[in-house]
Write an enzyme that holds these catalytic residues in place. Sequence first.
Site: not given
Ligand code: GLY
Length: 413
Positions: A113, A178
Amino acid sequence: MKPLFFSLLFVSLLAFKEAGTEQDFVRENFSYAKQQLDLMLKDAESQKKLSFPRTINAGGKMVSTNMYDWTPGFFPGSLWYLYEYTKDKTLSAEATAWTEKLEPLKTFTGHHDLGFMMYCSYGNAYRLTGNPAYRNVLIQAARSLSTRFSPVTGSIKSWNVFKSWHGNTTYNYPVIVDNMMNLELLFFASKATGDTSFRHVAVTHALTAMKNQVRPDYSTYHVVCYDTATGKVVGRETAQGYADNSTWARGQAWAIYGFTMVYRETKDPRFLKTAMGLAEWYIYHKNLPADMIPYWDFNALEPGYTPGERSNALKVKDKPRDASAAAITASALLELSGYAGIKGNAYKQAAEKMLHSLGSAAYRAPVGSNGNFLLMHCVGSIPHNSEIDVPLVYADYYYLQALTRYRDLPGKK
Ligand code: GLY
């Protein structure tokens, strides 16, 4: 001649009035956001120095995280968007202070992330200040993120391990949709340094996701799991969606945004086709409510979709909306509308409708409520029984970004 002239004048005046009205909408929203975020700043500063606003608890009080969660970049990023609109120097000082707390993350490699964490904070800081120190932090962060790429899988590894909702299966190379969002940091680093290896990682990841994560009808799988040694797909499941074969609303939103951004950076028509397919799947879906704020999963509670035996989704019998998915999608559609030729107008109108729904009393919290977050009615993860029908800091970030993009659309000045 004369009647034509007057009707053209009338149409232009109407268009001008319309544009003015929409700028008023944006202005009112930023003025509201300033009141809420001023209150949030006071609240956040009274908490521990290194904790970052994320949501609220059952008592309505702010819940924050440490910097190693995936969300610390969004509060500084929101402050940067608010500064960009208001030009208020106090806000740039606050945005700077909150951004600079994250500098230690530049060498973090614990999960994928880093793009969210650093590009939403330092990326906006660099965009708005040009401070070369921020550029260097971003480049180092891109190096750290690249360490999670494998040429065997053609992907950046999202989490170190993923435990299926079915039985006890665990996967060692999970990639979530994501992850498309993290590629923007790599494109930035490639342009900033001239080192094309960052770009190679980003494009390879996007091509792999296009092949394995996007279904033929342009809906998306949340988690695709790979065999580390062979690169073969060994599982397609969900972590935060309703079922493995369903479409998690925020996952689809990340995909629309991610492929739009990758098209911006590459101009490869395959990415544009994918972004448009994903977007049309979403905006024309029969289960998208009239206000265009999606249920948390497009297939929740539908026949033919079954949550894993350990998923909390089995217990939830209603269908909460997810305003965060709408905010991300609105922002993505506003960018995509500029690339989509004659279809662009439909995307823009869809985004406009989403923004007006989000800005209405149904989703926008009264000043001083909602833990001082802007938007209500978001979902973090129903399968994990976590953050259901609450505000989420990333919903606010993409809402402010979308409003900024809306303000900047051609014809909206
Ligand atoms: N990237 C984690 C979410 O969208 O919850």
